[in-house]
Design an enzyme around this catalytic site. Structure first.
Site, PDB file in Angstrom:
ATOM      1  N   SER A 141      51.081  41.508  39.294  1.00 58.77           N
ATOM      2  CA  SER A 141      50.279  41.898  38.134  1.00 58.77           C
ATOM      3  C   SER A 141      51.157  42.482  37.028  1.00 58.77           C
ATOM      4  O   SER A 141      52.251  42.998  37.278  1.00 58.77           O
ATOM      5  CB  SER A 141      49.243  42.955  38.534  1.00 58.77           C
ATOM      6  OG  SER A 141      48.360  42.454  39.506  1.00 58.77           O
TER       7      SER A 141
HETATM    8  N1  SAH Z   1      48.664  43.355  43.884  1.00 54.44           N
HETATM    9  C1  SAH Z   1      49.619  42.270  43.733  1.00 54.44           C
HETATM   10  C2  SAH Z   1      49.140  41.179  42.808  1.00 54.44           C
HETATM   11  C3  SAH Z   1      48.265  40.311  43.511  1.00 54.44           C
HETATM   12  S1  SAH Z   1      47.812  38.748  42.871  1.00 54.44           S
HETATM   13  C4  SAH Z   1      50.975  42.771  43.322  1.00 54.44           C
HETATM   14  O1  SAH Z   1      51.125  43.960  43.028  1.00 54.44           O
HETATM   15  O2  SAH Z   1      51.902  41.968  43.331  1.00 54.44           O
HETATM   16  C5  SAH Z   1      46.383  38.540  43.901  1.00 54.44           C
HETATM   17  C6  SAH Z   1      46.666  38.376  45.371  1.00 54.44           C
HETATM   18  O3  SAH Z   1      45.408  38.309  46.038  1.00 54.44           O
HETATM   19  C7  SAH Z   1      47.397  37.067  45.714  1.00 54.44           C
HETATM   20  O4  SAH Z   1      48.544  37.390  46.440  1.00 54.44           O
HETATM   21  C8  SAH Z   1      46.386  36.306  46.569  1.00 54.44           C
HETATM   22  O5  SAH Z   1      46.979  35.537  47.602  1.00 54.44           O
HETATM   23  C9  SAH Z   1      45.535  37.446  47.136  1.00 54.44           C
HETATM   24  N2  SAH Z   1      44.190  37.061  47.585  1.00 54.44           N
HETATM   25  C10 SAH Z   1      43.326  36.181  47.022  1.00 54.44           C
HETATM   26  N3  SAH Z   1      42.188  36.106  47.753  1.00 54.44           N
HETATM   27  C11 SAH Z   1      42.343  36.970  48.803  1.00 54.44           C
HETATM   28  C12 SAH Z   1      41.528  37.338  49.921  1.00 54.44           C
HETATM   29  N4  SAH Z   1      40.313  36.813  50.117  1.00 54.44           N
HETATM   30  N5  SAH Z   1      42.021  38.250  50.792  1.00 54.44           N
HETATM   31  C13 SAH Z   1      43.249  38.809  50.633  1.00 54.44           C
HETATM   32  N6  SAH Z   1      44.063  38.491  49.606  1.00 54.44           N
HETATM   33  C14 SAH Z   1      43.623  37.586  48.700  1.00 54.44           C
END
Ligand code: SAH
Length: 215
Positions: free
Chosen positions: A64
């Protein structure tokens, strides 16, 4: 795993940029200063690590934008000892910012490669975060209740089971919407168990997907 004066200088500039954009909580700005974001990107992308932008981390996902990390963190009201569930570990960066504020962080990721990478990196950076591979739509009922739940992907709607895993007085912060742009919401579980909500502007996140990825 180098974190030099040069990196710290770049972070100082990033912190100033985020402050100008309206993040005023010095504890959060200090956490952004302390977590070495360049170590969450593949080496070679140093030039991008301290720009206030999201960036690809593999498996079609992104780390993010630092401003967004700070903004969601602010909405969570983190204090030392606050128990937080993060859905979407991704690179692990947001989880480390929360842990830097003293939160007890549980984080779940559905992409196995990202989960494994975070399992390797976070302890090497000195962070003790409870990492899980699974479907965040289900939350972590065995570890509930949480003081805060943070969804770092765009949810078309918030599953009831996540509200069930919130403490009374606890908050759930999530971008909501299924289009390219979502609205940030903070939901609060009131004393009588009802959920109230507040709206906080537009953001752009990758989608929250159902079930684990089959990789
Ligand atoms: N917080 C992260 C950014 C995440 S981007 C950071 O600091 O880098 C969003 C993430 O959510 C992705 O890695 C994606 O794989 C995950 N995601 C999407 N759907 C999900 C689900 N149902 N359960 C767990 N993770 C999920």
């Amino acid at each position: 795993m180098e974190d030099s004066y040069r990196h710290k200088g770049m972070r100082r500039k990033l912190v100033n940029e985020i402050r100008k954009k309206g993040i005023l909580d010095e504890k959060i700005l200090d956490a952004i200063y302390r977590v070495p974001r360049h170590l969450f990107l593949d080496s070679g992308f140093l030039g991008y690590a301290y720009e206030d932008n999201p960036f690809p981390i593999g498996s079609g996902q992104t780390i993010s934008q630092p401003y967004t990390v700070a903004f969601q963190t602010e909405l969570l009201n983190v204090k030392p000892g606050t128990k937080i569930l993060e859905i979407g570990t991704g690179s692990g960066y947001q989880a480390c910012v929360l842990a830097s504020l003293g939160a007890d962080v549980y984080s779940i990721e559905r992409q196995k490669k990202l989960y494994e990478k975070a399992c390797d990196l976070l302890p090497r950076l000195g962070f003790d975060i409870h990492l899980f591979y699974g479907d965040g739509y289900l939350g972590l009922p065995d570890y509930a209740p949480f003081d805060g739940i943070l969804i770092t992907a765009a949810a078309p709607d918030i599953p009831q089971c996540l509200f069930d895993q919130l403490q009374i007085g606890g908050v759930l912060v999530s971008p909501v919407g299924s289009g390219g742009i979502q609205t940030m919401y903070r939901f609060t579980k009131e004393k009588n168990g009802t959920i109230s909500k507040e709206k906080f502007g537009s953001f752009r996140f990758v989608p929250l997907l159902k079930d684990k990825a089959d990789d």
